[in-house]
Scaffold this motif. Structure first.
Motif, PDB file in Angstrom:
ATOM      1  N   TRP A  91      52.134  70.090  64.519  1.00  0.00           N
ATOM      2  CA  TRP A  91      51.116  70.056  65.570  1.00  0.00           C
ATOM      3  C   TRP A  91      51.772  69.602  66.879  1.00  0.00           C
ATOM      4  CZ3 TRP A  91      45.683  70.281  65.999  1.00  0.00           C
ATOM      5  CH2 TRP A  91      45.136  69.585  67.070  1.00  0.00           C
ATOM      6  N   GLY A  92      51.469  70.284  67.958  1.00  0.00           N
ATOM      7  CA  GLY A  92      51.969  69.823  69.262  1.00  0.00           C
ATOM      8  C   GLY A  92      53.314  70.397  69.649  1.00  0.00           C
ATOM      9  N   HIS A  96      52.669  71.392  76.428  1.00  0.00           N
ATOM     10  CA  HIS A  96      51.231  71.440  76.721  1.00  0.00           C
ATOM     11  C   HIS A  96      50.761  70.126  77.312  1.00  0.00           C
ATOM     12  CE1 HIS A  96      51.440  69.485  72.789  1.00  0.00           C
ATOM     13  NE2 HIS A  96      50.221  69.010  73.003  1.00  0.00           N
ATOM     14  N   THR A 123      59.372  63.192  70.349  1.00  0.00           N
ATOM     15  CA  THR A 123      58.452  63.811  71.314  1.00  0.00           C
ATOM     16  C   THR A 123      59.077  63.716  72.703  1.00  0.00           C
ATOM     17  OG1 THR A 123      56.615  63.049  69.934  1.00  0.00           O
ATOM     18  CG2 THR A 123      56.054  63.896  72.111  1.00  0.00           C
ATOM     19  N   HIS A 247      53.725  67.311  77.248  1.00  0.00           N
ATOM     20  CA  HIS A 247      54.587  66.838  76.163  1.00  0.00           C
ATOM     21  C   HIS A 247      54.856  67.952  75.167  1.00  0.00           C
ATOM     22  CE1 HIS A 247      50.434  66.148  74.974  1.00  0.00           C
ATOM     23  NE2 HIS A 247      50.824  66.211  73.709  1.00  0.00           N
ATOM     24  N   ARG A 263      55.640  63.567  58.256  1.00  0.00           N
ATOM     25  CA  ARG A 263      55.452  62.878  59.536  1.00  0.00           C
ATOM     26  C   ARG A 263      53.947  62.738  59.751  1.00  0.00           C
ATOM     27  NH1 ARG A 263      54.641  64.153  65.070  1.00  0.00           N
ATOM     28  NH2 ARG A 263      56.001  63.099  66.576  1.00  0.00           N
TER      29      ARG A 263
HETATM   30  C1  SIN Z   1      50.399  65.971  70.325  1.00  0.00           C
HETATM   31  O1  SIN Z   1      50.912  66.971  70.800  1.00  0.00           O
HETATM   32  O2  SIN Z   1      49.259  65.616  70.653  1.00  0.00           O
HETATM   33  C2  SIN Z   1      51.146  65.155  69.287  1.00  0.00           C
HETATM   34  C3  SIN Z   1      52.502  64.746  69.697  1.00  0.00           C
HETATM   35  C4  SIN Z   1      53.325  64.235  68.554  1.00  0.00           C
HETATM   36  O3  SIN Z   1      52.900  64.281  67.399  1.00  0.00           O
HETATM   37  O4  SIN Z   1      54.443  63.782  68.803  1.00  0.00           O
END
Ligand code: SIN
Length: 276
Positions: A91-92, A96, A123, A247, A263
């Motif tokens: 996810w992520g 974005h 991240t 991020h 994770r």
């Molecule tokens: C996200 O993109 O909101 C999560 C970021 C992450 O899990 O490091």
């Protein structure tokens, strides 16, 4: 004593000497000032309970529920982000800014690490004030009074790949338009507000030109000199100002290397305002 260690020259600071279970107005003011200054702040060894996590997030404002993902049953504002040991996706992944497709995109996110792989899953954050400042004048002039369409991409985008995460049943795609150049409501700083994942087109511009400019902006926003990178440990907290950063959760999970580990993160988002 509060200690502030910068992660890069662009943004981000690791803070020690602050107890995040202290939600007094005075402690919150210190945290918020650090957030406005550094845009993303990190704290290690803060084993907050879910109640404490919610209490901290609530100091920033009303909490959001996600358009597509179901929160924890006892704490619906908490989304548990799970990457299972056999999964390569996370996810992520991809640049974005959270839920930029909403009428009022997220103000801030408070992310807590529960389970962290021994390798991989960092991240990266990028500073969108610097992204605006470092754009060519010619490009700035082309886009400074324009709006862009941000699409939610529908429930499938969020949940098809992430099998351990729960849908709330909503699958519909929707979109909103926001100014490309927004002003930070607390600092007055100018922010480049488009992102690779959700921004689809510039309103009132020829489709080809819109695509070309957006691609140029996405590449610019990903410049490494605008970023910082955080290596997680368990019980760490990241707080980011979602109005002024983007991020990217790195999915560097490969067979025989980072794959084979779980994770898990708990995420709470705070409601934002209409970008102006
Ligand atoms: C996200 O993109 O909101 C999560 C970021 C992450 O899990 O490091």
């Amino acid at each position: 004593m509060i200690d502030v260690k910068l992660l890069s020259g662009a943004l981000g600071a690791e803070i020690s000497g602050i107890d995040l279970t202290d939600v007094s107005d005075e402690n919150f003011k210190t945290i918020n000032n650090l957030l406005l200054e550094h845009k993303v702040i990190f704290f290690r060894n803060q084993p907050l309970t879910s109640e404490q996590h919610v209490a901290l997030a609530s100091k920033f404002g009303p909490l959001e529920t996600h358009a597509y993902v179901r929160g924890l049953s006892e704490f619906p504002e908490i989304i548990r982000i799970i990457k299972k040991p056999e999964e390569k996706t996370q996810w992520g992944e991809g640049w974005h800014s959270d839920v930029s497709y909403n009428e009022k995109p997220t103000k801030a996110v408070i992310l807590k690490s529960i389970k962290i792989p021994p390798v991989g899953g960092d991240t990266v954050f990028s500073n969108m004030e610097l992204a605006w400042e470092t754009l060519e004048e010619e490009v700035k002039n082309k886009i400074k009074n324009k709006k862009a369409v941000h699409s939610s991409l529908g429930g499938g985008f969020f949940l098809d790949k992430y099998k351990a995460m729960q849908s709330n049943g909503n699958m519909d795609e929707y979109s909103n338009t926001h100014p490309i150049l927004r002003t930070h409501p607390e600092t007055g700083k100018k922010i480049l507000f488009v992102n690779w994942t959700y921004t689809k087109e510039i309103v009132g511009m020829d489709k080809e030109e819109s695509k070309e400019i957006l691609n140029y902006l996405f590449e610019h926003q990903a410049r490494l000199d605008l970023t910082c990178r955080f290596k997680w440990t368990e019980n760490a907290i990241a707080i980011w100002d979602n109005r002024s950063v983007q991020h990217y959760a790195i999915a560097d999970f490969y067979p025989n290397k980072g794959l084979g580990f779980e994770r898990v993160m708990d995420r709470i988002a705070v409601e934002g305002d209409h970008p102006q």
